[in-house]
Design an enzyme around this catalytic site. Structure first.
Site, PDB file in Angstrom:
ATOM      1  N   GLY A 107       0.835  -1.208   0.000  1.00 15.39           N
ATOM      2  CA  GLY A 107       0.000   0.000   0.000  1.00 15.39           C
ATOM      3  C   GLY A 107       0.859   1.242   0.000  1.00 15.39           C
ATOM      4  N   GLY A 148       2.686   3.760   1.375  1.00 17.75           N
ATOM      5  CA  GLY A 148       3.228   4.013   2.708  1.00 17.75           C
ATOM      6  C   GLY A 148       3.735   5.426   2.876  1.00 17.75           C
ATOM      7  NE  ARG A 149       8.587   6.146  -0.305  1.00 11.95           N
ATOM      8  CZ  ARG A 149       9.697   6.441  -0.930  1.00 11.95           C
ATOM      9  NH1 ARG A 149      10.302   7.564  -0.690  1.00 11.95           N
ATOM     10  NH2 ARG A 149      10.199   5.605  -1.803  1.00 11.95           N
ATOM     11  CG  ASP A 184      10.479   8.619   7.241  1.00 11.62           C
ATOM     12  OD1 ASP A 184      10.092   8.119   6.168  1.00 11.62           O
ATOM     13  OD2 ASP A 184      11.554   9.234   7.347  1.00 11.62           O
ATOM     14  N   GLY A 185       7.168   7.707   6.108  1.00  7.41           N
ATOM     15  CA  GLY A 185       6.276   8.331   5.134  1.00  7.41           C
ATOM     16  C   GLY A 185       6.910   9.478   4.363  1.00  7.41           C
ATOM     17  CG  ASP A 238       5.407  -3.484  -5.054  1.00  8.14           C
ATOM     18  OD1 ASP A 238       6.053  -4.509  -5.311  1.00  8.14           O
ATOM     19  OD2 ASP A 238       5.898  -2.503  -4.485  1.00  8.14           O
ATOM     20  CG  ASN A 239       7.718  -0.953  -7.697  1.00  6.87           C
ATOM     21  OD1 ASN A 239       6.889  -0.287  -7.086  1.00  6.87           O
ATOM     22  ND2 ASN A 239       8.877  -1.289  -7.183  1.00  6.87           N
ATOM     23  CG  ASP A 292       8.564   2.743  -7.155  1.00  9.40           C
ATOM     24  OD1 ASP A 292       9.517   3.362  -6.688  1.00  9.40           O
ATOM     25  OD2 ASP A 292       7.614   2.331  -6.474  1.00  9.40           O
TER      26      ASP A 292
HETATM   27  P1  AMP Z   1       8.865   1.286  -3.195  1.00 11.16           P
HETATM   28  O1  AMP Z   1      10.242   0.748  -3.003  1.00 11.16           O
HETATM   29  O2  AMP Z   1       8.831   2.789  -3.294  1.00 11.16           O
HETATM   30  O3  AMP Z   1       8.109   0.606  -4.271  1.00 11.16           O
HETATM   31  O4  AMP Z   1       8.129   0.984  -1.826  1.00 11.16           O
HETATM   32  C1  AMP Z   1       7.771  -0.296  -1.407  1.00 11.16           C
HETATM   33  C2  AMP Z   1       6.784  -0.165  -0.279  1.00 11.16           C
HETATM   34  O5  AMP Z   1       7.382   0.470   0.860  1.00 11.16           O
HETATM   35  C3  AMP Z   1       5.568   0.654  -0.610  1.00 11.16           C
HETATM   36  O6  AMP Z   1       4.472   0.106   0.071  1.00 11.16           O
HETATM   37  C4  AMP Z   1       5.957   2.014  -0.075  1.00 11.16           C
HETATM   38  O7  AMP Z   1       4.821   2.811   0.161  1.00 11.16           O
HETATM   39  C5  AMP Z   1       6.678   1.651   1.197  1.00 11.16           C
HETATM   40  N1  AMP Z   1       7.653   2.680   1.615  1.00 11.16           N
HETATM   41  C6  AMP Z   1       8.833   2.973   1.018  1.00 11.16           C
HETATM   42  N2  AMP Z   1       9.467   3.963   1.666  1.00 11.16           N
HETATM   43  C7  AMP Z   1       8.683   4.321   2.715  1.00 11.16           C
HETATM   44  C8  AMP Z   1       8.786   5.288   3.767  1.00 11.16           C
HETATM   45  N3  AMP Z   1       9.832   6.107   3.878  1.00 11.16           N
HETATM   46  N4  AMP Z   1       7.759   5.351   4.656  1.00 11.16           N
HETATM   47  C9  AMP Z   1       6.708   4.532   4.568  1.00 11.16           C
HETATM   48  N5  AMP Z   1       6.553   3.604   3.611  1.00 11.16           N
HETATM   49  C10 AMP Z   1       7.524   3.490   2.672  1.00 11.16           C
HETATM   50 MG    MG Z   2       6.644   1.069  -5.423  1.00 10.76          MG
END
Ligand code: AMP
Ligand code: MG
Length: 465
Positions: A82, A84-85, A117-118, A241-242, A251
């Site tokens: 989901g 997350g940020r 930390d979002g 998810d990407n 992404d």
């Molecule tokens: P990503 O690598 O950007 O595809 O992220 C993979 C997952 O980790 C996704 O669910 C993102 O929303 C979550 N995520 C990545 N970085 C953060 C962050 N700094 N805070 C919260 N969630 C994160």
């Molecule tokens: Mg992603």
């Protein structure tokens, strides 16, 4: 500051199990670092306001939400990811009649943040801004960058305290393979059906039911990955998810454009097995489509038949990838009438390039000139190849249209980020101007075309989150 965004939200009207409604978290001091005027106009946005694009003020008509999804990460299923940020502010229908998502990335924690930390720091925000806009200018489907805003707050990462930033990402949607997976794995068949109908209506309106959707996504992903290969792009984190349903690149984490060509090139520091190496990307795209197929099969009563149909669709994809690859690389060699008989000619060049560590972009950009052989240490081998090639009657204008002269090189991105951290946005502006017309000859930017020296080579890219 005055700002009008003509929101027309559809995702927010889906059942509540698809997302969590919440506002972005306000920041201390929003400062606009980059604003994409042309894209704003295309989206029908009037004016601008850094506080909105930092998440400090919710604009009229927005329905902010974090989307739910799951996904396979490096081959293992994670049942709950989901946003997350990230927070979807809403959608607009652009001047071409296309529906586009407007999403803030780095805008504070959500119910899906887990330990995160979002937030995002300036480096990855500017990296995504530059690389996604470069991808668009190259003519390859991608999410876009509308704004980059500094938050005036520190973000704490391994390197220590870093300047925080928020990226505004524009996408034809944020639907991913993982959005289907979460409902399929949970056995939420009604939600899965709603999602399939929504995805068909939004992205592939000619698709006939879930199998038609699967075919359309396979075709879009095959084209996309062939496009990446043709410009030496390594996505780096092709998790499900990407992987978008629209066929857009999404992404820009540990991604990179290759300098010296090598099939096995990996940049991502977290990809120790080379799962997402350059030459593996077509295979991974098929693997990802098999996961989408597995999810969509849940919609059928006759599972045996559905498995048969889905298998046939996914098994057709390697050929689609090969055709798209042949078409792209044929054009790079100036062959408008490329056929499978030309495959050895293309592969032999790539093998010579790999053996000599030739620069991917500069070799293709120079191929029609005498300078091409300078890219090779074994010049006799190159001359022999060039002899064969010239007999095919390559068209120079086609080569110039398909071989970019400039790509966002990793070492340039790193120095751009270093400058931005110390408050100097000039290297960012300069990169953006050079990358806006990648097929043109602009001698002002010759320094940006130079491959890295040994000392400048960036060995790895980081998820940089
Ligand atoms: P990503 O690598 O950007 O595809 O992220 C993979 C997952 O980790 C996704 O669910 C993102 O929303 C979550 N995520 C990545 N970085 C953060 C962050 N700094 N805070 C919260 N969630 C994160
Ligand atoms: Mg992603």
């Amino acid at each position: 500051m005055s700002l009008h965004i003509p929101f027309d939200n559809s995702y927010a009207t889906l059942p509540s199990g698809f997302f969590s409604r919440l506002d972005p978290t306000p920041v201390k001091d929003a400062q606009m670092l980059a604003w994409n005027e042309k894209l704003a106009a295309e989206l029908g946005i009037e004016g601008t306001d850094p506080t909105v694009f930092a998440g400090s003020r919710v604009p009229d008509g927005a329905a902010p939400l974090a989307q739910l999804y799951a996904g396979h990460q490096f081959g293992s299923y994670n049942p709950q990811l989901g946003d997350g940020r990230a927070i979807l502010l809403g959608e607009v229908v652009d001047t071409h009649g296309e529906r586009r998502d407007i999403q803030l990335k780095g805008s504070g924690p959500t119910p899906y943040s887990r330990m995160g930390d979002g937030r995002a720091w300036l480096g990855p925000v500017l990296r995504e801004y530059v690389v996604s806009e470069a991808m668009h200018a190259l003519g390859i489907p991608t999410t876009r960058a509308l704004a980059a805003v500094a938050t005036g707050e520190p973000v704490y990462r391994e390197q220590g305290a870093l300047p925080g930033a928020v990226l505004t990402r524009v996408a034809s949607s944020h639907l991913r393979v993982g959005t289907f997976q979460i409902f399929a794995h949970r056995g939420q068949i009604d939600e899965l059906r709603t999602l399939a109908d929504y995805a068909i209506a939004r992205h592939h309106p000619d698709a006939d039911g879930p199998m038609g959707l699967l075919s359309a996504v396979c075709a879009a992903q095959a084209e996309l990955v062939a496009g990446w290969m043709s410009v030496g792009f390594i996505h780096g984190v092709m998790n499900t998810d990407n992987c978008t349903i629209s066929g857009e690149t999404i992404d820009y984490g540990p991604c990179a454009f290759m300098d010296a060509f090598h099939e096995g090139r990996v940049f991502s520091s977290i990809d120790q097995m080379g799962r997402y190496a350059f030459g593996n990307q077509p295979r991974i795209a098929v693997w990802n489509m098999a996961q989408l197929a597995t999810a969509l099969i849940q919609l059928f009563d006759d599972k045996d038949q559905a498995v048969k149909d889905a298998t046939a669709i996914v098994h057709a994809m390697p050929q689609q990838l090969e055709d798209a690859w042949l078409h792209r690389f044929g054009a790079k060699l100036g062959l408008a009438d490329v056929t499978a008989d030309d495959q050895p000619l293309i592969e032999d060049l790539l093998n010579l390039m790999q053996a000599d560590g030739a620069d991917f972009t500069n070799t293709f950009a120079a191929l029609h000139t005498d300078a091409a052989r300078d890219q090779f240490t074994d010049r006799d081998a190159f001359d022999t190849w060039a002899q064969r090639w010239s007999q095919r009657g390559p068209a120079v204008d086609l080569m110039q249209r398909t071989n970019p002269r400039i790509i966002p090189r990793n070492h340039r991105i790193e120095t751009m980020i270093e400058a931005a951290v110390s408050g100097d946005m000039v290297p960012f502006e300069r990169l953006m101007s050079a990358l806006a017309t990648p097929y043109d000859v602009h001698s002002d930017f010759d320094d940006l075309r130079r491959p890295p020296t040994q000392a400048e080579i960036v060995p790895a890219t980081f998820c940089g989150t």
